[in-house]
Scaffold this motif. Structure first.
Motif, PDB file in Angstrom:
ATOM      1  N   ARG A 103       0.863  -1.177   0.000  1.00 12.65           N
ATOM      2  CA  ARG A 103       0.000   0.000   0.000  1.00 12.65           C
ATOM      3  C   ARG A 103       0.900   1.228   0.000  1.00 12.65           C
ATOM      4  O   ARG A 103       2.100   1.122   0.256  1.00 12.65           O
ATOM      5  N   ASP A 184      -1.360  -0.609   7.621  1.00  8.87           N
ATOM      6  CA  ASP A 184      -2.498  -1.320   7.031  1.00  8.87           C
ATOM      7  C   ASP A 184      -3.608  -1.453   8.072  1.00  8.87           C
ATOM      8  O   ASP A 184      -4.771  -1.662   7.727  1.00  8.87           O
ATOM      9  N   THR A 185      -3.218  -1.363   9.354  1.00 12.10           N
ATOM     10  CA  THR A 185      -4.214  -1.554  10.415  1.00 12.10           C
ATOM     11  C   THR A 185      -4.217  -0.448  11.472  1.00 12.10           C
ATOM     12  O   THR A 185      -4.976  -0.526  12.440  1.00 12.10           O
ATOM     13  N   ASP A 187      -3.446   4.019  12.323  1.00 10.57           N
ATOM     14  CA  ASP A 187      -3.382   5.337  11.682  1.00 10.57           C
ATOM     15  C   ASP A 187      -2.138   6.121  12.123  1.00 10.57           C
ATOM     16  O   ASP A 187      -1.341   5.644  12.942  1.00 10.57           O
TER      17      ASP A 187
HETATM   18  C1  LIG Z   1      -5.702   1.822   6.734  1.00 14.52           C
HETATM   19  O1  LIG Z   1      -6.942   1.153   6.774  1.00 14.52           O
HETATM   20  C2  LIG Z   1      -7.154   0.466   8.018  1.00 14.52           C
HETATM   21  C3  LIG Z   1      -8.423  -0.347   7.885  1.00 14.52           C
HETATM   22  O2  LIG Z   1      -9.456   0.437   7.432  1.00 14.52           O
HETATM   23  C4  LIG Z   1      -7.215   1.487   9.136  1.00 14.52           C
HETATM   24  O3  LIG Z   1      -7.381   0.834  10.375  1.00 14.52           O
HETATM   25  C5  LIG Z   1      -5.906   2.271   9.163  1.00 14.52           C
HETATM   26  O4  LIG Z   1      -5.990   3.306  10.128  1.00 14.52           O
HETATM   27  C6  LIG Z   1      -5.625   2.886   7.809  1.00 14.52           C
HETATM   28  N1  LIG Z   1      -4.298   3.492   7.816  1.00 14.52           N
HETATM   29  C7  LIG Z   1      -4.075   4.752   7.493  1.00 14.52           C
HETATM   30  C8  LIG Z   1      -2.662   5.236   7.546  1.00 14.52           C
HETATM   31  O5  LIG Z   1      -4.961   5.520   7.124  1.00 14.52           O
END
Ligand SMILES: *[C@@H]1O[C@H](CO)[C@@H](O)[C@H](O)[C@H]1NC(C)=O
Ligand SMILES: *[C@@H]1O[C@H](CO)[C@@H](O)[C@H](O)[C@H]1NC(C)=O
Ligand SMILES: *[C@@H]1O[C@H](CO)[C@@H](O)[C@H](O)[C@H]1NC(C)=O
Ligand SMILES: *[C@@H]1O[C@H](CO)[C@@H](O)[C@H](O)[C@H]1NC(C)=O
Ligand SMILES: *[C@@H]1O[C@H](CO)[C@@H](O)[C@H](O)[C@H]1NC(C)=O
Ligand SMILES: *[C@@H]1O[C@H](CO)[C@@H](O)[C@H](O)[C@H]1NC(C)=O
Ligand SMILES: *[C@@H]1O[C@H](CO)[C@@H](O)[C@H](O)[C@H]1NC(C)=O
Ligand SMILES: *[C@@H]1O[C@H](CO)[C@@H](O)[C@H](O)[C@H]1NC(C)=O
Ligand SMILES: *[C@@H]1O[C@H](CO)[C@@H](O)[C@H](O)[C@H]1NC(C)=O
Length: 267
Positions: A103, A184-185, A187
């Motif tokens: 990603r 991926d999991t 933020d």
């Molecule tokens: C990526 O997606 C996952 C699942 O929706 C989420 O928990 C995570 O915060 C997201 N990561 C970012 C950097 O936005």
């Protein structure tokens, strides 16, 4: 006579920056992206080094109604910079550390705050989003580029540049990173980023917090708030409305206009 000489020189100088517009969007080589970051002094003003391994593009709605390709160094109007309509990449498999399940993180910053001459609040974070993946469908703006699509909301939605008159030329820089697996999991707040503070965004601090490698791609545009209010179709050969360039309704759905959410930044 003198006027025509100046106009001709302007057309020649601008030709490179308008190549993607009208009827023929063209790829930009990664070596040209790198050279353009250096000639615009983004290296070293913003980044100590920039060694892209993929060609990264943003699409935008140009003043003449086309869906156009942002090539490095393009001068946009405020209206043209209102919202990106898509992101795309070429040769992503050559990206450093890129695998089939990779990603990507994209952000856009404004380093010239409040002006390039006196950048006391470098950088403003105009956009930050993770979880981009490479789509199997290609861009309708540049057929050889694969669209990037996102599966989660942006950390910071796109906030359009609003440079103040009298502050000259501003640069706006997009950077693309391979996303470390943990995001991926989780933020960016979880690694200590104050997501609500878009001012004085320190790239090296963020890279350390997030565990990011160097950017694998990037591009930039400028806005000359005090210059002639030219639109990007004033130079070069364009065919406004060329069929191959105008239909990106899918891309528009990806990046809706975000005017209502924009913050009133001082830059
Ligand atoms: C990526 O997606 C996952 C699942 O929706 C989420 O928990 C995570 O915060 C997201 N990561 C970012 C950097 O936005
Ligand atoms: C993508 O890779 C091909 C094959 O190596 C190369 O010919 C092309 O110039 C590359 N495209 C870009 C935009 O770097
Ligand atoms: C830009 O394109 C539009 C639409 O074709 C045209 O009406 C306008 O005159 C052009 N602007 C300039 C400055 O050439
Ligand atoms: C161009 O004209 C519009 C409308 O008058 C204005 O809002 C904008 O700041 C001008 N400059 C640029 C670079 O877009
Ligand atoms: C679609 O984009 C990919 C990735 O850049 C490229 O390899 C492929 O050749 C493109 N397809 C077409 C039909 O141009
Ligand atoms: C994808 O990104 C755009 C622009 O940041 C955002 O408006 C949209 O909500 C995101 N898509 C999803 C599924 O969150
Ligand atoms: C985060 O940034 C906001 C806006 O600048 C500020 O009000 C807040 O105090 C900051 N939070 C922390 C924990 O520093
Ligand atoms: C970013 O933070 C680093 C480490 O604290 C510091 O050395 C550097 O000067 C900062 N850069 C900017 C532009 O503030
Ligand atoms: C690639 O991975 C290595 C090892 O984890 C890391 O040191 C490097 O910074 C990464 N490069 C990029 C561009 O992500």
């Amino acid at each position: 006579m003198g006027v025509y000489t100046v106009l001709l020189a302007a057309v020649i100088l601008q030709a490179r920056f308008t190549l993607a517009h009208g009827d023929a969007a063209e790829s930009v080589s990664v070596s040209d992206f790198k050279a353009d970051f250096i000639s615009a002094q983004i290296v070293p003003d913003v980044l100590a080094a920039f060694n892209p391994s993929v060609a990264f593009y943003a699409g935008f709605a140009s003043a003449d109604g086309d869906e156009a390709l942002l090539t490095p160094g393009m001068a946009l109007t405020v209206a043209e910079a209102a919202a990106p309509i898509e992101f795309s990449v070429e040769n992503i498999s050559k990206g450093t550390n890129v695998t089939d399940t990779s990603r990507f993180i994209v952000y856009m910053i404004g380093p010239d705050v409040p002006s390039r001459a006196t950048p006391t609040s470098r950088n403003v974070r105009h956009y930050l989003a993770g979880n981009f993946t490479v789509s199997s469908s290609n861009s309708t703006i540049l057929a050889t580029a694969a669209k990037l699509t996102n599966s989660s909301t942006a950390t910071n939605e796109y906030s359009a540049p609003t440079p103040k008159s009298g502050t000259g030329v501003h640069r706006y820089v997009y950077l693309l990173y391979t996303q470390p697996k943990k995001f991926d999991t989780t933020d960016f707040a979880s690694v200590g980023l104050n997501v609500s503070n878009r001012m004085n965004f320190n790239l090296s601090t963020f890279r350390t917090q997030a565990g990011l490698g160097p950017a694998i791609g990037g591009t930039y545009f400028t806005i000359n708030i005090d210059g002639a209010n030219t639109t990007s179709n004033t130079t070069g050969s364009t065919k406004p409305g060329a069929a191959s360039m105008t239909k990106v309704s899918g891309a528009l759905a990806l990046m809706p206009l975000l005017g209502g959410l924009l913050l009133a930044f001082v830059l």
